[in-house]
Design a protein around this motif. Sequence first.
Motif, PDB file in Angstrom:
ATOM      1  N   SER A 145       0.945  -1.288   0.143  1.00 57.94           N
ATOM      2  CA  SER A 145       0.025   0.003   0.052  1.00 57.94           C
ATOM      3  C   SER A 145       0.871   1.227   0.108  1.00 57.94           C
ATOM      4  O   SER A 145       0.649   2.278  -0.784  1.00 57.94           O
ATOM      5  CB  SER A 145      -1.015   0.155   1.161  1.00 57.94           C
ATOM      6  N   GLU A 146       2.037   1.243   0.867  1.00 59.85           N
ATOM      7  CA  GLU A 146       2.750   2.458   0.736  1.00 59.85           C
ATOM      8  C   GLU A 146       3.255   2.642  -0.439  1.00 59.85           C
ATOM      9  O   GLU A 146       3.585   3.902  -0.964  1.00 59.85           O
ATOM     10  CB  GLU A 146       3.811   2.328   1.926  1.00 59.85           C
ATOM     11  N   LEU A 147       3.950   1.715  -1.003  1.00 58.83           N
ATOM     12  CA  LEU A 147       4.699   1.780  -2.570  1.00 58.83           C
ATOM     13  C   LEU A 147       3.635   2.164  -3.344  1.00 58.83           C
ATOM     14  O   LEU A 147       3.959   2.720  -4.740  1.00 58.83           O
ATOM     15  CB  LEU A 147       5.290   0.464  -2.865  1.00 58.83           C
ATOM     16  N   SER A 148       2.513   1.822  -3.537  1.00 60.83           N
ATOM     17  CA  SER A 148       1.604   2.267  -4.476  1.00 60.83           C
ATOM     18  C   SER A 148       1.128   3.609  -4.439  1.00 60.83           C
ATOM     19  O   SER A 148       0.916   4.086  -5.441  1.00 60.83           O
ATOM     20  CB  SER A 148       0.226   1.196  -4.226  1.00 60.83           C
ATOM     21  N   THR A 149       1.225   4.275  -3.330  1.00 61.51           N
ATOM     22  CA  THR A 149       0.766   5.709  -3.058  1.00 61.51           C
ATOM     23  C   THR A 149       2.242   6.447  -2.985  1.00 61.51           C
ATOM     24  O   THR A 149       2.233   7.737  -3.435  1.00 61.51           O
ATOM     25  CB  THR A 149       0.331   5.708  -1.659  1.00 61.51           C
ATOM     26  N   ASN A 150       3.228   5.848  -2.609  1.00 66.15           N
ATOM     27  CA  ASN A 150       4.437   6.646  -2.619  1.00 66.15           C
ATOM     28  C   ASN A 150       5.765   5.762  -3.188  1.00 66.15           C
ATOM     29  O   ASN A 150       6.607   5.097  -2.470  1.00 66.15           O
ATOM     30  CB  ASN A 150       4.871   7.230  -1.276  1.00 66.15           C
ATOM     31  N   PRO A 151       5.843   5.723  -4.614  1.00 64.64           N
ATOM     32  CA  PRO A 151       6.940   4.854  -5.173  1.00 64.64           C
ATOM     33  C   PRO A 151       8.208   5.329  -4.674  1.00 64.64           C
ATOM     34  O   PRO A 151       9.112   4.649  -4.766  1.00 64.64           O
ATOM     35  CB  PRO A 151       6.413   4.846  -6.671  1.00 64.64           C
ATOM     36  N   SER A 152       8.444   6.555  -4.200  1.00 59.16           N
ATOM     37  CA  SER A 152       9.711   7.241  -4.247  1.00 59.16           C
ATOM     38  C   SER A 152      10.175   6.881  -2.711  1.00 59.16           C
ATOM     39  O   SER A 152      11.334   7.419  -2.353  1.00 59.16           O
ATOM     40  CB  SER A 152       9.771   8.688  -4.343  1.00 59.16           C
ATOM     41  N   ASN A 153       9.557   5.898  -1.945  1.00 59.41           N
ATOM     42  CA  ASN A 153      10.066   5.679  -0.745  1.00 59.41           C
ATOM     43  C   ASN A 153      11.236   4.585  -0.446  1.00 59.41           C
ATOM     44  O   ASN A 153      10.783   3.468  -0.738  1.00 59.41           O
ATOM     45  CB  ASN A 153       9.042   5.057   0.225  1.00 59.41           C
ATOM     46  N   TYR A 154      12.538   4.924  -0.713  1.00 66.86           N
ATOM     47  CA  TYR A 154      13.401   3.987  -0.708  1.00 66.86           C
ATOM     48  C   TYR A 154      13.526   3.126   0.153  1.00 66.86           C
ATOM     49  O   TYR A 154      13.736   1.742   0.190  1.00 66.86           O
ATOM     50  CB  TYR A 154      14.847   4.674  -0.669  1.00 66.86           C
ATOM     51  N   GLN A 182      12.579  -2.896   2.630  1.00 69.40           N
ATOM     52  CA  GLN A 182      11.978  -3.534   3.395  1.00 69.40           C
ATOM     53  C   GLN A 182      11.049  -4.728   2.569  1.00 69.40           C
ATOM     54  O   GLN A 182      10.981  -5.860   3.090  1.00 69.40           O
ATOM     55  CB  GLN A 182      11.121  -2.927   4.452  1.00 69.40           C
ATOM     56  N   TYR A 183      10.701  -4.100   1.315  1.00 70.21           N
ATOM     57  CA  TYR A 183       9.638  -5.080   0.725  1.00 70.21           C
ATOM     58  C   TYR A 183      10.497  -6.411   0.091  1.00 70.21           C
ATOM     59  O   TYR A 183       9.826  -7.382   0.165  1.00 70.21           O
ATOM     60  CB  TYR A 183       8.874  -4.382  -0.377  1.00 70.21           C
ATOM     61  N   ILE A 184      11.709  -5.968  -0.646  1.00 73.05           N
ATOM     62  CA  ILE A 184      12.520  -6.863  -1.235  1.00 73.05           C
ATOM     63  C   ILE A 184      13.114  -8.044  -0.157  1.00 73.05           C
ATOM     64  O   ILE A 184      12.992  -9.016  -0.359  1.00 73.05           O
ATOM     65  CB  ILE A 184      13.588  -6.018  -2.150  1.00 73.05           C
ATOM     66  N   LYS A 185      13.438  -7.517   1.105  1.00 74.05           N
ATOM     67  CA  LYS A 185      13.642  -8.220   2.086  1.00 74.05           C
ATOM     68  C   LYS A 185      12.941  -9.318   2.539  1.00 74.05           C
ATOM     69  O   LYS A 185      13.219 -10.500   2.610  1.00 74.05           O
ATOM     70  CB  LYS A 185      14.432  -7.415   3.408  1.00 74.05           C
ATOM     71  N   LEU A 186      11.694  -8.890   2.685  1.00 76.15           N
ATOM     72  CA  LEU A 186      10.490  -9.598   3.249  1.00 76.15           C
ATOM     73  C   LEU A 186      10.154 -10.776   2.125  1.00 76.15           C
ATOM     74  O   LEU A 186       9.948 -11.836   2.317  1.00 76.15           O
ATOM     75  CB  LEU A 186       9.250  -8.890   3.559  1.00 76.15           C
ATOM     76  N   ALA A 229       9.776  -6.799  -7.829  1.00 76.53           N
ATOM     77  CA  ALA A 229       9.891  -5.481  -6.989  1.00 76.53           C
ATOM     78  C   ALA A 229      11.459  -5.326  -7.154  1.00 76.53           C
ATOM     79  O   ALA A 229      11.769  -3.877  -7.054  1.00 76.53           O
ATOM     80  CB  ALA A 229       9.961  -6.174  -5.092  1.00 76.53           C
ATOM     81  N   ARG A 230      12.442  -5.922  -7.290  1.00 74.49           N
ATOM     82  CA  ARG A 230      13.690  -5.619  -7.665  1.00 74.49           C
ATOM     83  C   ARG A 230      13.852  -4.659  -9.063  1.00 74.49           C
ATOM     84  O   ARG A 230      14.354  -3.557  -9.170  1.00 74.49           O
ATOM     85  CB  ARG A 230      14.712  -6.522  -7.836  1.00 74.49           C
ATOM     86  N   GLU A 231      12.915  -4.988 -10.173  1.00 79.42           N
ATOM     87  CA  GLU A 231      12.943  -4.294 -11.168  1.00 79.42           C
ATOM     88  C   GLU A 231      12.444  -2.926 -11.011  1.00 79.42           C
ATOM     89  O   GLU A 231      12.915  -1.750 -11.517  1.00 79.42           O
ATOM     90  CB  GLU A 231      12.182  -4.948 -12.259  1.00 79.42           C
ATOM     91  N   ASN A 232      11.190  -2.873 -10.203  1.00 74.36           N
ATOM     92  CA  ASN A 232      10.690  -1.568  -9.974  1.00 74.36           C
ATOM     93  C   ASN A 232      11.402  -0.625  -9.193  1.00 74.36           C
ATOM     94  O   ASN A 232      11.435   0.782  -9.471  1.00 74.36           O
ATOM     95  CB  ASN A 232       9.174  -1.697  -9.164  1.00 74.36           C
ATOM     96  N   MET A 233      12.135  -1.218  -8.339  1.00 78.32           N
ATOM     97  CA  MET A 233      13.257  -0.283  -7.384  1.00 78.32           C
ATOM     98  C   MET A 233      14.255   0.345  -8.146  1.00 78.32           C
ATOM     99  O   MET A 233      14.532   1.325  -8.215  1.00 78.32           O
ATOM    100  CB  MET A 233      13.638  -0.915  -6.317  1.00 78.32           C
ATOM    101  N   ASN A 234      14.872  -0.471  -9.280  1.00 76.17           N
ATOM    102  CA  ASN A 234      15.781  -0.284 -10.171  1.00 76.17           C
ATOM    103  C   ASN A 234      15.537   0.639 -10.966  1.00 76.17           C
ATOM    104  O   ASN A 234      16.421   1.633 -11.638  1.00 76.17           O
ATOM    105  CB  ASN A 234      16.634  -1.414 -10.635  1.00 76.17           C
TER     106      ASN A 234
END
Length: 854
Positions: free
Chosen positions: A56-65, A70-74, A87-92
């Motif tokens: 939910s956080e990433l859908s509203t705020n994709p710029s939250n590093y 934490q999402y990739i780690k989980l 998730a890794r592709e979206n972050m990169n």
Amino acid sequence: MEQVEKSPISKREDTEMGESDVDENPKSIGKSSSDSESSDSEDEAEQNGQLLTLESELSTNPSNYDAHVQYIKLLRRRGEIEKLREARENMNALFPLSPSMWVEWAKDEASLSNDSDSEAVEKLYERGISEYLSIPLWSEYLNYVQEHDPQVRECSADGISKARNLFERAVTAAALHIAQGSQIWDAYTQFEQAILLTIDQSDIQVKEKQVQRIRSIFHRCLSIPFANLKSTLLAYKAWEVEQGNALCAESDDVDGIEPHVASAYQKAEKMYNARAHLEEQITREDISESERFQNYMSYLEFEKSFGDPARVQILYERAITDFPVSSDLWLDYTRYLDKTLKAGNAVKDVYSRAARNCPWVGELWVRYLLCLESGHASEKEISAVFEKSLQCTFSTLEEYHDLFLTRVDGLRRRMSLAKGDDVLNYSLIRECFQQAADYLSPHMKNNDGLLRLYAYWARLELKLGNDLIAARGVWESLLKTCGSMLEAWKGYIAMEIELGHINEVRAIYKRCYSKRFSGTGSEDICQAWLRFEREFGTLEDLNYAVEKVTPRLEELQLFRLQQESKSFSEATYQREQNLKKTVREKRKSGLSTIDEQSPAKRQKNTSQSPKNLHEEKDTQRQNLAEANVRKEQKGKVEKQVNELLMKDTNPSKTRLYTDQCTAFLSNLSFKAKDEDLHRFFSDVGGVTSIRILYNKFTGQSRGLAYVDFEDDEHLAAAVAKNKQMLLGKSLSIARSNPKQGRKGSIALTAPDGHDFNDLECTNRLSIMLSKLVEEDASNRSGIDESSESKESVEISKGSAHKRVENIQLKGKNTFAVPRNVRPLGWTTNKPRTTEEGDDKPKSNDEFRKMFMKT
């Protein structure tokens, strides 16, 4: 320089390696032992909740590093491979990943693929090494290719060639890394030595060629300063002994090796010794990040002094790996590359990485566009970078302004220089200007930057677009936003004058001459219109402009006078308040100085010696006598002033004006007299008195007058004559509106019938007072030339001037307002008269009536 703090990427790199073991078997991702099954089941509900929260956080705020990390780690812990890849592709796509995250990602993919699918993993390593310089990442990449590429593992010709090319790339990228670069060289020599073992002993020529290849790698390595340079020398000598050469493998001297190799080694060792202390400073663990950053900058200045671009560049790469979001570091790096390497793919690559790491810095995007233009990049590539820059958030509007202008500049240059099919369409420039205007206009009203943008746009519409109507439309659009900006009108007028469109210029002047501009802009535009008509218009055009401009200038002049008068009154009032405050403070300080000395201390001081005691008593008696003389002279002067004042303000020559039925005249001719005004109002009638105001210094008319009428009917008829001509000037007539609460004004009349206003009366009394003081001083100087008399004169002058300086030039004359001041030597034992007992100070009107009694 902005404050340097460790970036989220660096923090992620610090924690990721400690919290997750990147060397674990990737096939065990998501798998748990039987001992931990119960705990995993208990944590599953909690992990599901965390996943939903992070998604939910990433859908509203994709710029939250941090949320990405934490999402990739989980996901990695839960073994959800497909979601983990996504998730890794979206972050990169938004952020560069740290070297440790690339290693982890590549190992995860390698554990899930076969050797035949090694190409996908190699692409991940390639993406990782393109973002930051990392020796561990390069080492992992080299090891993976040697272990999982079938051709390299089998030592085929293609495999060996592929591995050698990869090693040469690694050497070029990281071999100059003083602290860790030797790892790449060691891996390279070990690889080539392994190749040597696979060569048939009978093939002497091939074997000798391979030996020379290994020896050449050692020689290259020994010429570069490393932290463990001596260990490399010992390894080389040991290898030479294996090849049958007589060397002492246990000695770290250069005896026995080739002279040119020994010379290169000694030079490299000297270079390392010169940098050892700097290397220690940037690798220390007990310093703050800001201190480490400053140590890097000092190290860079040291390397720049030697003028070796390769060494400077490798040090910059090391610094940005540790401080990836330091905009100052990226700006400094790119400036250095622009100065030394000019344009090229290497510089373009650095700008691309800089913009990804610090997207909020507008200057980096501007210089990125200029770099692409210098490298003759395609319009498609430049346009893509420009559109990407507009999606970033900059701290100031000026950064957006510079970005738009840089884009337009590039389009204009390519459009002007291109030939044939490469000519760009002017619509690209117009679209860029329109985009800039839509974004900046609401936020940059009446701003010089917006004016430059529109002026540039209008000029290009004429020069490149050949569209006069479009150019005029640009100026009209600007005037809708910045109509109160004088420079906007001047720019529009300048364009039309340059084109020779006289009628259009005149029409613009007619639109703007009556507008209100800041400062002296309103007067400037009126004068500019007159100059224009003198230079380009006919006599009729000039007369028309004069007819329009003159009333406007008179109106502006009157407004300026009112503002100056208001400012002068406020400044006078402030000075009076400051003077009163200063007097009060001086009185307090004087009293405190007297009180500070206690009776005991005074007794101690006066009992020093009989001689001193007699001298002090004589001095006190002398001071008392001088004070009495000054007091007597002061009383005489004040008495004479009061007599002169009563004489000069004879009630028979004083008239009181209430301005209750009075007309105020302005723009009056300086030659006008009372008779002229009587004739002017003869058709109206009812005139009771006329007061023309004169300058208090020169005695000349000020162009202002008051005319009293019998009743409101006559006054209304007089006001109706507003703007009629008298002695060649248009009179401004309005009903006098005295300030609320004003009870009247005293006008002193001279023997010749001239009326003095308040300021003139004050000036007259001031002159009389000064003359009286001078006469008193001269009379006393003939009687007694002693210092006491001279001092009395000075004191009298000082008191007289103080009385004059304390005049309040507001309302009625209040220069002689009495005060309940205790006289010098006053004591409570002195009997008080009825007059002295009245503690209430008299008002201005009460004190004036005292002088006006017959």
